[in-house]
Each structure stands twice: as structure tokens, then as C-alpha cells.
Scaffold this motif. Structure first.
Motif, PDB file in Angstrom:
ATOM      1  N   ALA A 294       0.841  -1.202   0.000  1.00  0.00           N
ATOM      2  CA  ALA A 294       0.000   0.000   0.000  1.00  0.00           C
ATOM      3  C   ALA A 294       0.871   1.244   0.000  1.00  0.00           C
ATOM      4  N   PHE A 295       0.348   2.320  -0.599  1.00  0.00           N
ATOM      5  CA  PHE A 295       0.994   3.624  -0.425  1.00  0.00           C
ATOM      6  C   PHE A 295       0.061   4.508   0.388  1.00  0.00           C
ATOM      7  N   HIS A 296       0.646   5.456   1.101  1.00  0.00           N
ATOM      8  CA  HIS A 296      -0.094   6.243   2.103  1.00  0.00           C
ATOM      9  C   HIS A 296       0.366   7.688   1.999  1.00  0.00           C
ATOM     10  N   HIS A 297      -0.540   8.583   1.618  1.00  0.00           N
ATOM     11  CA  HIS A 297      -0.208  10.012   1.567  1.00  0.00           C
ATOM     12  C   HIS A 297      -1.481  10.838   1.652  1.00  0.00           C
ATOM     13  N   ALA A 298      -1.329  12.147   1.717  1.00  0.00           N
ATOM     14  CA  ALA A 298      -2.466  13.049   1.945  1.00  0.00           C
ATOM     15  C   ALA A 298      -3.401  13.158   0.753  1.00  0.00           C
ATOM     16  N   GLY A 299      -3.024  12.582  -0.396  1.00  0.00           N
ATOM     17  CA  GLY A 299      -3.876  12.654  -1.574  1.00  0.00           C
ATOM     18  C   GLY A 299      -4.940  11.573  -1.632  1.00  0.00           C
ATOM     19  N   LEU A 300      -5.006  10.715  -0.619  1.00  0.00           N
ATOM     20  CA  LEU A 300      -6.016   9.661  -0.566  1.00  0.00           C
ATOM     21  C   LEU A 300      -7.228  10.140   0.221  1.00  0.00           C
ATOM     22  N   PHE A 301      -8.330   9.436   0.081  1.00  0.00           N
ATOM     23  CA  PHE A 301      -9.484   9.686   0.937  1.00  0.00           C
ATOM     24  C   PHE A 301      -9.091   9.380   2.386  1.00  0.00           C
ATOM     25  N   ASP A 302      -9.619  10.159   3.313  1.00  0.00           N
ATOM     26  CA  ASP A 302      -9.312   9.928   4.731  1.00  0.00           C
ATOM     27  C   ASP A 302      -9.634   8.496   5.140  1.00  0.00           C
ATOM     28  N   LYS A 303     -10.773   8.012   4.695  1.00  0.00           N
ATOM     29  CA  LYS A 303     -11.200   6.661   5.045  1.00  0.00           C
ATOM     30  C   LYS A 303     -10.238   5.618   4.487  1.00  0.00           C
ATOM     31  N   GLN A 304      -9.682   5.866   3.314  1.00  0.00           N
ATOM     32  CA  GLN A 304      -8.727   4.924   2.732  1.00  0.00           C
ATOM     33  C   GLN A 304      -7.462   4.838   3.575  1.00  0.00           C
ATOM     34  N   ARG A 305      -6.979   5.991   4.051  1.00  0.00           N
ATOM     35  CA  ARG A 305      -5.797   5.982   4.905  1.00  0.00           C
ATOM     36  C   ARG A 305      -6.082   5.215   6.199  1.00  0.00           C
ATOM     37  N   GLU A 306      -7.285   5.389   6.722  1.00  0.00           N
ATOM     38  CA  GLU A 306      -7.683   4.685   7.946  1.00  0.00           C
ATOM     39  C   GLU A 306      -7.710   3.178   7.718  1.00  0.00           C
ATOM     40  N   ILE A 307      -8.235   2.764   6.569  1.00  0.00           N
ATOM     41  CA  ILE A 307      -8.285   1.333   6.233  1.00  0.00           C
ATOM     42  C   ILE A 307      -6.865   0.769   6.150  1.00  0.00           C
ATOM     43  N   ILE A 308      -5.976   1.484   5.467  1.00  0.00           N
ATOM     44  CA  ILE A 308      -4.589   1.026   5.316  1.00  0.00           C
ATOM     45  C   ILE A 308      -3.934   0.856   6.681  1.00  0.00           C
ATOM     46  N   GLU A 309      -4.120   1.831   7.554  1.00  0.00           N
ATOM     47  CA  GLU A 309      -3.510   1.774   8.886  1.00  0.00           C
ATOM     48  C   GLU A 309      -4.046   0.588   9.684  1.00  0.00           C
ATOM     49  N   ASN A 310      -5.359   0.408   9.678  1.00  0.00           N
ATOM     50  CA  ASN A 310      -5.968  -0.684  10.450  1.00  0.00           C
ATOM     51  C   ASN A 310      -5.557  -2.052   9.908  1.00  0.00           C
ATOM     52  N   GLU A 311      -5.561  -2.198   8.583  1.00  0.00           N
ATOM     53  CA  GLU A 311      -5.220  -3.492   7.990  1.00  0.00           C
ATOM     54  C   GLU A 311      -3.743  -3.816   8.187  1.00  0.00           C
ATOM     55  N   PHE A 312      -2.904  -2.798   8.196  1.00  0.00           N
ATOM     56  CA  PHE A 312      -1.477  -3.024   8.454  1.00  0.00           C
ATOM     57  C   PHE A 312      -1.284  -3.519   9.888  1.00  0.00           C
ATOM     58  N   ARG A 313      -2.012  -2.905  10.831  1.00  0.00           N
ATOM     59  CA  ARG A 313      -1.921  -3.349  12.228  1.00  0.00           C
ATOM     60  C   ARG A 313      -2.376  -4.803  12.381  1.00  0.00           C
ATOM     61  N   GLU A 314      -3.375  -5.170  11.575  1.00  0.00           N
ATOM     62  CA  GLU A 314      -3.904  -6.535  11.649  1.00  0.00           C
ATOM     63  C   GLU A 314      -3.041  -7.544  10.902  1.00  0.00           C
ATOM     64  N   GLY A 315      -1.986  -7.075  10.259  1.00  0.00           N
ATOM     65  CA  GLY A 315      -1.098  -7.974   9.529  1.00  0.00           C
ATOM     66  C   GLY A 315      -1.579  -8.323   8.141  1.00  0.00           C
ATOM     67  N   MET A 319       3.551  -4.279   3.285  1.00  0.00           N
ATOM     68  CA  MET A 319       4.380  -3.080   3.305  1.00  0.00           C
ATOM     69  C   MET A 319       3.544  -1.836   3.026  1.00  0.00           C
ATOM     70  N   ILE A 320       3.936  -0.710   3.640  1.00  0.00           N
ATOM     71  CA  ILE A 320       3.370   0.600   3.325  1.00  0.00           C
ATOM     72  C   ILE A 320       4.509   1.511   2.900  1.00  0.00           C
ATOM     73  N   THR A 321       4.329   2.194   1.787  1.00  0.00           N
ATOM     74  CA  THR A 321       5.246   3.273   1.424  1.00  0.00           C
ATOM     75  C   THR A 321       4.549   4.580   1.781  1.00  0.00           C
ATOM     76  N   ALA A 322       5.240   5.452   2.492  1.00  0.00           N
ATOM     77  CA  ALA A 322       4.579   6.631   3.047  1.00  0.00           C
ATOM     78  C   ALA A 322       5.460   7.867   2.957  1.00  0.00           C
ATOM     79  N   THR A 323       4.798   9.021   2.961  1.00  0.00           N
ATOM     80  CA  THR A 323       5.510  10.290   3.088  1.00  0.00           C
ATOM     81  C   THR A 323       5.876  10.479   4.561  1.00  0.00           C
ATOM     82  N   PRO A 324       6.823  11.383   4.869  1.00  0.00           N
ATOM     83  CA  PRO A 324       7.294  11.518   6.257  1.00  0.00           C
ATOM     84  C   PRO A 324       6.229  11.925   7.262  1.00  0.00           C
ATOM     85  N   SER A 325       5.087  12.442   6.802  1.00  0.00           N
ATOM     86  CA  SER A 325       4.043  12.868   7.735  1.00  0.00           C
ATOM     87  C   SER A 325       3.567  11.714   8.614  1.00  0.00           C
ATOM     88  N   LEU A 326       3.779  10.471   8.176  1.00  0.00           N
ATOM     89  CA  LEU A 326       3.317   9.313   8.944  1.00  0.00           C
ATOM     90  C   LEU A 326       4.180   9.057  10.179  1.00  0.00           C
TER      91      LEU A 326
END
Length: 697
Positions: A294-315, A319-326
Motif C-alpha cells: 500500500a501507499f499512504h499520503h495526503a492525496g487519498l481519501f481519509d477513510k482509505q488511509r484509515e483502512i490502510i492503517e488498520n489493515e497493516f496493524r492486523e497484519g 508493506m506501506i510506502t509513506a511520506t514523512p508525515s506518517l
């Protein structure tokens, strides 16, 4: 936990069942007298060492003794995370919320707490404990001055308020502690040991940095662990994710493939539920996620970023590629962290990241309860580059934390306005006295090399700022002293920058006739407006053509102009999908920008009223509603009157029945796609026979 009251232990045991005992760092903090004495504290222990729990124990101790607590965090994402975490305490009769007036434990962002210190002194005086999360951000340019000045006012207005600051280790901790009159408890314990190194492509036998990332990922997959990769730009997050996705797609086991597809489907459902087809960015993200990347940045829908974060925590992601804001914000640990890009693009060109930021990103490595160790890697192309990176970052010392108050001109303006508006200062001398109490003032006054020059410099900066504020009608001189004008009071009670307010005021003064399209353009160019940015360097002519169509002419086409064009299409009911295809922008941020633009139109209306101009009030109300709901003028009343109807169903309703609904039955209404019995009933209650009947555009 023997030193902790039994009631607190019961709450901790129930709300944090995985915690069986305190770790060495937590024990050291409690042994120092955290609960027994009333001193201010700075608690500096590594990331993932349980700082939040220490704050919680102190908060519960205060609340159970009849006190009120505020937990202040720098970001809304942290606020939301902590609110969800602390809501568990409500089963024990503890009220948890966002404002101290209604809560025993309030979770606030820095800006909201700052507003309390300016205008809600009764609430401030009722507070017994203030917990500052991510206290190291006091040295950050934008939010640092806010919490710095809020703390200064708090100490003046409520001297009895106890302050506990939770922080990463800072180089000049003694200086901060002296300013806060706080005890320091530092500890280097980390529940998951962190190993930091530099990967050199020459040594790994690969051609480039992306191949180095792939090599670590392959080992990580075999180890059943995850990777978080930091790169410098949105475009790079997408490019790296796409590259890695293509390389691993044939190696994914069937069970993992099914899990990844389920996540990808959630990603695609986000725009669909909002009435838009998935944008090309959504499709690209879903395609990568089908392969566990997954990639993660401010250009995604807020809900999409939330899904990525939750699914990453769940294993459920490799991998996530992210901008430094994370590196700030939500708690998102990973066994492996790779910092591929150690530079960022700034107004002065590419600049190396500070050592402190490197430490923050590295601190994400190692998941307590899952990993026995964490690994952080910088990536270098050559041996020489690798040695330099290791010397500067791995073995280097973090920078001194310095106040950015005077560097941030808007912060100086706003704090002067706040002091005058709240009647805490009526003379330049009293303003100077306040600034001398800030961390900036402390650092300047304690600098042995500056001496009297520090005072002169401070007075010069304050007088220059005062001159600007007086010239722009924000502060005025009166026989009783300095006072804020109506315009100044408006700024003081808002969260907008002074630059934004002055720009909008100038537009209101020079525009005799309201041009809503030009107003949208002026709003889009303010520093407070979230920008809708271009995805690549493709032709920007479609944006220029769209602006010209509305009588707006711009020589340079940048993100300001892209934001304007997107909002013009938004209020004409174009979807994010259509906006992205039309202008090659990250259209997922359109709703966020439109919501802020809607609020800013209301702010502009208030400015007009301050200038005794009420002629455009109705038109501004309509424009604000159009931006908020993304509709043309003819269905404003319909979407405003019927909750959760939305623009897509409202438009379908009008196309089917016109604007007179007095003859339409509920049975006919439910035939419209998406309109169920409850919504149909709401429509009939508002516009059925004997009601409003026909809604007016």
C-alpha cells in the motif's frame, strides 16, 4: 503497580488487559514520585515504551481525587486515537470528551487548548492536570508556537495547574525543564530493542535503492514481518509501491491473496459510497494492495488511509510506502523501517532531514507484543554515502530544540492579538513581558552571548508586528491602552492566519459586486486552504481553460489554481473521479478542501459584516452551502433540509419529479436508487403535501 491505588489498577486491568506489569521505564517514572508529588514532569522515554500509560495513570489519579484533566495532542489523528482509547474509562463513571466543560478527561488538539487559554479562563482555572503528548513538537515551526504560548498563558492564569509532558528524548531537556519548572525522568528502556544501520546497494549487490527495499521485503515475507518505507513525495510512494507490487505478485500464497483482495475491495468501496467512481489513484492503490503493498499520503481519501492503517496493524499488508508525515500521528509500528529518502523538497530546494526526524521515523520499528527486535535502515548508493549517513544519522546527535515563535510571523501576530483581545496586555511593555515568559523569551534571556541584545531584538519584533496590526485595522490605540477592533476580535476567535484574514478583508473592500468564482480563487490562494495538488507534470492547460471559462486569468498554474478549478467543478456536482480525470489532480482531497472553503466563506461573510456590508449575505450563505454539499444552486434547500440525502440522490429526485413534490408519494420516492423508506419519509415531512411543497433554488 504496588504504588498505584487499587481503583486505578482495576481500571487499567479492565481497559488494558494485555498489560500485566510495568516495564523498567514506567517503574522508574512512578518511583520518582509521579503520583505523590505535585511537580511538573517531563517524561522522556523511547517510542513504544509506554508513555501514554504513564499519562493515563496520572490522569486517573487526578480524576479519582475530584480533579479535571486535559490531554493535549498535536494532531487530530492522535486526538481521535486517544479518544477511542480513553472512552473505555466511561464504564467507570469517568466522562471523556473533547472539552473540559463537559468532561473529566478531555482530549484536545493544541489549537483547541490554546483557545481555552485565550477565552475560557473559568474552564482553564478548573483544570488540575495538563498532559502534553508529543511535547518535542514545541520546536516545530507551525504547531510549536501554539503550545508554547498556550503553556505560558496557562502558567499565568492557573499557576496551580500541573503539567506532565510526554516526549521523545531531546538534547536540551534541562533547558525545557527549567522553563517549565519541571522534573525530568529519562530512561532508555525500549520493550523491543532497535537496531539501526545503513544499507549500501553496492554491498547488497543490487542496482538501486528500490531493489534494496525489495531485498529486505523478500526476507521480511519469509520472516512473517512487515515493512514501513519512508520516501519524500506522494509520487514516489506510488512509484515504489507499484514497482514492489509487480515484483512480489507471483510469490503470494493463496490465503494471503484472498486477504489482500478483501482489503483492496474496501479501498474501492470508499469513493463508491460517496457517489463517485474510483479515481485512477484509487485503482492504482487497490491494484498494489492486491499484492500486499500500500501507499499512504495526503492525496487519498481519509477513510482509505484509515483502512490502510488498520489493515497493516492486523497484519493484512506486507508493506506501506509513506511520506514523512506518517512519522507523527497514529501509532503504526512495524518490525522493519526503511528510510529510502533522507532529503525533502523545500522552497530552498532539496534539504537533508534533521537527525530528530530520522529518530522519529526509526522509532516506528519494532512492534511491542509481536517482535523481539526492530530494524531501521537508511539506504545509500555508495560506500562513501553510506559512511556519511551512518556518521551523521546513526551515530549523530539530535539537534537542539529551539523555539520557532519569532521565526513564525503569523504566530507572533496571533499571540499579540490573543493577549490584547483577552485583556491580558494593554501596552507594548505588557506584551513584551508575556513574550519574555515564553520558551523563546527564556532561551533568549539565558543566552550568555546575547545579553541586552536579546531584549532589544524582542522589543523590535513586537513593535514591528504591532505596527502591522494597527495599520491593518486589527489593533487600535485608545486612551485605555491597546484594544482589538471588531476585525481583530474576529481573527482572535478564529483559527485562521492573519494573512488569510487580511487578504479576505482587502477583497471585501475592493469588490463592490460579489463574484463568487473570483472569491473561490482568492480563498484557494490563502495559506489556510488545503490544496488539491497535481499528480504529475502533465499539461496544466485544462486548469487554465477552466479558470478562463469563469473569468479568472492566471499566468502561473500551481496547486492554488488546481484547487480553484476543482472547487468550481465540485459546486457543479462533478465527482472526484471526473475532477481527477479533468485536471490530473489528487481529487480525493476535494471534499476536505470544499469543507474548508465553505467555512472560509462564512468567515468572509463575518468580515463583510464587520465592514458594515450586508448586501451579499444571502449569496454567501448559498455559496457556503454549495461548497459544503457540492451542489448547484437549485437543490440547496433539498440537501440542507433532508439529512443524509446527498447530492447524487437529490439530483436524481429532481430529474424524476421536478421541484414540486406535493403530488409525489412515498412509494414513488423509494423507486429512486438509494432512497429508502426513512429517507422518503423525511422528504415527505419536509416537502410533501401541506408542507413546503415546492422547494426554491
Amino acid at each position: 503497580m504496588e504504588k498505584v491505588d487499587q481503583k486505578i489498577r482495576d481500571i487499567i486491568s479492565d481497559c488494558y488487559p494485555k498489560i500485566k506489569e510495568l516495564n523498567p521505564a514506567q517503574k522508574a517514572v512512578l518511583d520518582s514520585g509521579l503520583l505523590e508529588n505535585k511537580s511538573n514532569y517531563i517524561i522522556a522515554i523511547p517510542t513504544a515504551s509506554g508513555k501514554t500509560l504513564l499519562g493515563v495513570i496520572a490522569a486517573l489519579n487526578t480524576i479519582l481525587n475530584g480533579g479535571k484533566v486535559v490531554y493535549a495532542a498535536p494532531l487530530i489523528s492522535i486526538q481521535n486515537e486517544k479518544l477511542a482509547e480513553f472512552k473505555k474509562f466511561e464504564k467507570f463513571g469517568i466522562k471523556v470528551g473533547k472539552h473540559p466543560k463537559f468532561s473529566d478527561l478531555s482530549v484536545m488538539v493544541f489549537e483547541s487548548f490554546d483557545a481555552i487559554t485565550r477565552f475560557s479562563w473559568n474552564n482553564l482555572r478548573e483544570m488540575d492536570l495538563l498532559i502534553i503528548d508529543e511535547f518535542h513538537m514545541i520546536g516545530e515551526y507551525s504547531r510549536g508556537p501554539t503550545i508554547e504560548c498556550a503553556l505560558t498563558r496557562s502558567k499565568i492564569i492557573n499557576p496551580a495547574l500541573r503539567i506532565i509532558a510526554l516526549s521523545a528524548t531531546l538534547k536540551n531537556m534541562d533547558e525545557l525543564a527549567s522553563w517549565l519548572d519541571a522534573e525530568i525522568v529519562e530512561h532508555d528502556y525500549r520493550p523491543v530493542p532497535l537496531y539501526k544501520d545503513v544499507l549500501i546497494t553496492e554491498e547488497l549487490g543490487v542496482k538501486n535503492k528500490n531493489d534494496a527495499v525489495l531485498k529486505v521485503l523478500n526476507e521480511s515475507i519469509e520472516d512473517s514481518s512487515q515493512i514501513l518505507v519512508f520516501v519524500s513525495t506522494r509520487r514516489f510512494t506510488e512509484a515504489l509501491a507499484n514497482f514492489i507490487s509487480g515484483k512480489v505478485k507471483k510469490k503470494i500464497p493463496r490465503d494471503k491473496k484472498l486477504a489482500f483482495r478483501a482489503v483492496a475491495q474496501k479501498i474501492l468501496d470508499v469513493p463508491r459510497k460517496r457517489g463517485s467512481r474510483p479515481t485512477s489513484v484509487c485503482l492504482k492503490l487497490a491494484e498494489c494492495i492486491e499484492n500486499g503493498i500500500a501507499f499512504h499520503h495526503a492525496g487519498l481519501f481519509d477513510k482509505q488511509r484509515e483502512i490502510i492503517e488498520n489493515e497493516f496493524r492486523e497484519g493484512n499488508l506486507y508493506m506501506i510506502t509513506a511520506t514523512p508525515s506518517l512519522m507523527y500521528g497514529v501509532n503504526l509500528p512495524s518490525k522493519n523501517v526503511i528510510i529510502r529518502d533522507y532529503t525533502r523538497w523545500t522552497s530552498r530546494g532539496p534539504q537533508s532531514i534533521p537527525v530528530f526526524d530520522y529518530e522519529q521515523m526509526s522509532g516506528r520499528a519494532g512492534r511491542p507484543g509481536y517482535d523481539t527486535e526492530g530494524y531501521s535502515y537508511l539506504v545509500a548508493k555508495s560506500m562513501d554515502e553510506g559512511y556519511n549517513l551512518k556518521d551523521h544519522y546513526v551515530y549523530g546527535e539530535i539537534e537542539l530544540t529551539s523555539s520557532k515563535l519569532i521565526e513564525n510571523k503569523d504566530a507572533v501576530f496571533r499571540q499579540i492579538i490573543a493577549q490584547v483581545a483577552s485583556s491580558l496586555a494593554k501596552t507594548p511593555q505588557e506584551i513584551t513581558e508575556f513574550f519574555s515568559e515564553t520558551f523563546y523569551g527564556y532561551q533568549m534571556n539565558c543566552n550568555e552571548f546575547f545579553g541586552a541584545l536579546a531584549v532589544d531584538t524582542m522589543e523590535y519584533e513586537i513593535n514591528s508586528a504591532l505596527e502591522f496590526l494597527i495599520q491593518n485595522g486589527i489593533i487600535q490605540l485608545t486612551p485605555e491602552g491597546l484594544k482589538t477592533t471588531d476585525f481583530g476580535n474576529l481573527i482572535a476567535r478564529s483559527n485562521y492566519t492573519v494573512e488569510t484574514a487580511v487578504r479576505l478583508k482587502e477583497y471585501a473592500k475592493r469588490a463592490s459586486d460579489l463574484d463568487i468564482y473570483q472569491l473561490i480563487y482568492d480563498i484557494s490562494r490563502t495559506p489556510d486552504m488545503p490544496k488539491i495538488s497535481f499528480k504529475s507534470r502533465k499539461s496544466k492547460e485544462p486548469v487554465m481553460d477552466k479558470l478562463n471559462e469563469y473569468g479568472i486569468f492566471a499566468c502561473d498554474i500551481s496547486n492554488d489554481e488546481a484547487t480553484t478549478a476543482a472547487l468550481l467543478e465540485w459546486i457543479n456536482e462533478r465527482s472526484e473521479y471526473g475532477i481527477e480525470n479533468a485536471f490530473n489532480v489528487y481529487a480525493a482531497t476535494t471534499r476536505r478542501a470544499a469543507y474548508e472553503a465553505s467555512r472560509m466563506v462564512k468567515f468572509f461573510k463575518e468580515i463583510c459584516h464587520v465592514l458594515d456590508n450586508y448586501s451579499h449575505s444571502n449569496d454567501l450563505d448559498k455559496l457556503s452551502a454549495r461548497l459544503y454539499y457540492g451542489v448547484r444552486e437549485d437543490i440547496i434547500q433539498l440537501v440542507v433540509s433532508v439529512k443524509r440525502l446527498g447530492r447524487k440522490r437529490a439530483r436524481a429526485l429532481v430529474e424524476a419529479f421536478g421541484t414540486d413534490l406535493s403530488y409525489v408519494s412515498e412509494k414513488e420516492l423509494v423507486k429512486i436508487e438509494g432512497i429508502g423508506p426513512k429517507t422518503a419519509e423525511s422528504i415527505m415531512n419536509k416537502f410533501g403535501k401541506g408542507r413546503l411543497a415546492k422547494f426554491e433554488p
